[in-house]
Scaffold this active site. Structure first.
Site, PDB file in Angstrom:
ATOM      1  N   TYR A 121      39.630  41.393  35.968  1.00  0.00           N
ATOM      2  CA  TYR A 121      38.430  42.194  36.035  1.00  0.00           C
ATOM      3  C   TYR A 121      37.434  41.913  35.220  1.00  0.00           C
ATOM      4  O   TYR A 121      36.048  42.301  35.379  1.00  0.00           O
ATOM      5  CB  TYR A 121      38.839  43.617  35.823  1.00  0.00           C
ATOM      6  CG  TYR A 121      39.461  44.193  37.284  1.00  0.00           C
ATOM      7  CD1 TYR A 121      38.576  44.319  38.410  1.00  0.00           C
ATOM      8  CD2 TYR A 121      40.886  44.421  37.380  1.00  0.00           C
ATOM      9  CE1 TYR A 121      39.263  44.978  39.408  1.00  0.00           C
ATOM     10  CE2 TYR A 121      41.293  44.581  38.587  1.00  0.00           C
ATOM     11  CZ  TYR A 121      40.355  45.268  39.810  1.00  0.00           C
ATOM     12  OH  TYR A 121      40.916  45.605  40.895  1.00  0.00           O
ATOM     13  N   HIS A 168      41.515  44.671  46.699  1.00  0.00           N
ATOM     14  CA  HIS A 168      40.411  44.097  46.042  1.00  0.00           C
ATOM     15  C   HIS A 168      39.575  42.870  46.771  1.00  0.00           C
ATOM     16  O   HIS A 168      40.409  42.324  47.433  1.00  0.00           O
ATOM     17  CB  HIS A 168      41.003  43.286  44.725  1.00  0.00           C
ATOM     18  CG  HIS A 168      39.982  42.514  44.114  1.00  0.00           C
ATOM     19  ND1 HIS A 168      38.890  42.980  43.295  1.00  0.00           N
ATOM     20  CD2 HIS A 168      39.748  41.092  44.284  1.00  0.00           C
ATOM     21  CE1 HIS A 168      38.320  42.041  42.996  1.00  0.00           C
ATOM     22  NE2 HIS A 168      38.494  40.751  43.304  1.00  0.00           N
ATOM     23  N   ASN A 209      42.846  52.257  46.502  1.00  0.00           N
ATOM     24  CA  ASN A 209      41.869  51.920  47.581  1.00  0.00           C
ATOM     25  C   ASN A 209      42.561  50.662  48.136  1.00  0.00           C
ATOM     26  O   ASN A 209      41.717  49.937  48.893  1.00  0.00           O
ATOM     27  CB  ASN A 209      40.489  52.024  47.222  1.00  0.00           C
ATOM     28  CG  ASN A 209      40.434  50.993  46.083  1.00  0.00           C
ATOM     29  OD1 ASN A 209      41.248  50.119  45.594  1.00  0.00           O
ATOM     30  ND2 ASN A 209      39.197  50.997  45.210  1.00  0.00           N
ATOM     31  N   LYS A 267      46.569  45.413  47.098  1.00  0.00           N
ATOM     32  CA  LYS A 267      47.186  45.964  45.965  1.00  0.00           C
ATOM     33  C   LYS A 267      48.455  46.710  46.253  1.00  0.00           C
ATOM     34  O   LYS A 267      48.938  46.866  47.457  1.00  0.00           O
ATOM     35  CB  LYS A 267      46.332  47.035  45.462  1.00  0.00           C
ATOM     36  CG  LYS A 267      44.570  46.419  44.923  1.00  0.00           C
ATOM     37  CD  LYS A 267      43.770  47.450  44.761  1.00  0.00           C
ATOM     38  CE  LYS A 267      42.427  47.072  44.054  1.00  0.00           C
ATOM     39  NZ  LYS A 267      41.354  48.190  43.797  1.00  0.00           N
ATOM     40  N   GLU A 326      37.360  34.034  40.599  1.00  0.00           N
ATOM     41  CA  GLU A 326      38.678  34.641  40.731  1.00  0.00           C
ATOM     42  C   GLU A 326      39.629  33.826  41.567  1.00  0.00           C
ATOM     43  O   GLU A 326      40.897  34.080  41.466  1.00  0.00           O
ATOM     44  CB  GLU A 326      38.214  36.151  41.703  1.00  0.00           C
ATOM     45  CG  GLU A 326      37.630  36.948  40.932  1.00  0.00           C
ATOM     46  CD  GLU A 326      37.065  38.172  41.826  1.00  0.00           C
ATOM     47  OE1 GLU A 326      36.631  39.210  41.321  1.00  0.00           O
ATOM     48  OE2 GLU A 326      37.620  38.053  43.042  1.00  0.00           O
TER      49      GLU A 326
END
Ligand code: ADP
Ligand code: MG
Length: 202
Positions: free
Chosen positions: A54, A159, A156, A14, A170
């Site tokens: 998502y 992903h 965080n 990310k 995905e």
């Protein structure tokens, strides 16, 4: 049935991972465990692409809301709402702002139990609760109370797909088939081959 070593998972470093120059460190952990990199690119994304990503899993809104609500309750705190869909609506808006903030690095890792192995190395969603030794546990200070106070998504770093079927959807969302490379790696024999008689000089 396909051999377990052909399992694939999608990882995205990310924007905070790229900005903190942790791409190499993150990749090293997946290489160290024996997984094989089969696709990688640096790119930027759009809010629409992130929302689609998502919500590929129709259950994601409910599960994410429930996970967040129970994490509040475990800490003895009141969740922002008792309705998982309301909780997730706010998370998704913040997530879109987070994911478009800078370059990201999507990649595909292949190998036995790739999805589970990567999730184990990545650690749980909230870095405050991620175990030491995991990527999120080792490199991030963030927590739900802090990200809520500041009205943003949890930062965080990564992903990682949650299940093999999620990974498949995905991967299609981020990569064209021709961007995925098929190749053999010399070290795979010692990781996967049932024979071990090729190593000593006769
Ligand atoms: P994971 O990335 O561990 O699979 P989820 O799929 O539940 O986690 O959520 C996707 C991302 O949304 C998380 O990685 C995190 O960046 C953000 N997020 C999830 N829950 C929250 C929350 N309660 N508050 C802020 N951000 C959240
Ligand atoms: Mg997830």
């Amino acid at each position: 049935m396909a051999h377990p070593k052909t399992e694939r998972t999608l990882v995205i470093v990310k924007p905070d991972g790229v900005q903190r120059a942790l791409v190499g460190e993150i990749m090293k952990r997946f290489e160290n465990v024996g997984l094989k990199l089969v696709a990688i690119k640096m790119t930027t994304t759009s809010a629409e692409h992130v929302e689609k990503h998502y919500t590929l899993d129709p259950e994601w809104r409910r599960i994410t809301g429930e996970k967040t609500i129970s994490s509040y309750k475990e800490k003895g705190a009141a969740p922002p709402s008792e309705d998982p869909y309301e909780v997730t609506a706010v998370i998704l808006e913040n997530l879109k702002r987070y994911m478009v903030a800078g370059p990201i690095v999507p990649m595909i890792w292949e190998g036995a139990h790739a999805v589970k192995v990567v999730r184990k190395l990545v650690g749980s969603t909230e870095p405050l609760s991620s175990a030491p030794g995991t990527i999120r546990g080792d490199y991030v200070l963030d927590s739900y109370p802090m990200s809520d106070t500041d009205g943003r998504a949890i930062r965080n770093l990564i992903h990682a797909s949650g299940s093999p079927s999620e990974a498949e959807a995905e991967i299609k969302h981020w990569f064209k088939p021709e961007e995925i490379v098929r190749y053999r790696r010399m070290q795979d024999a010692i990781v996967y081959s049932p024979e071990l008689d090729d190593y000593l000089e006769q």
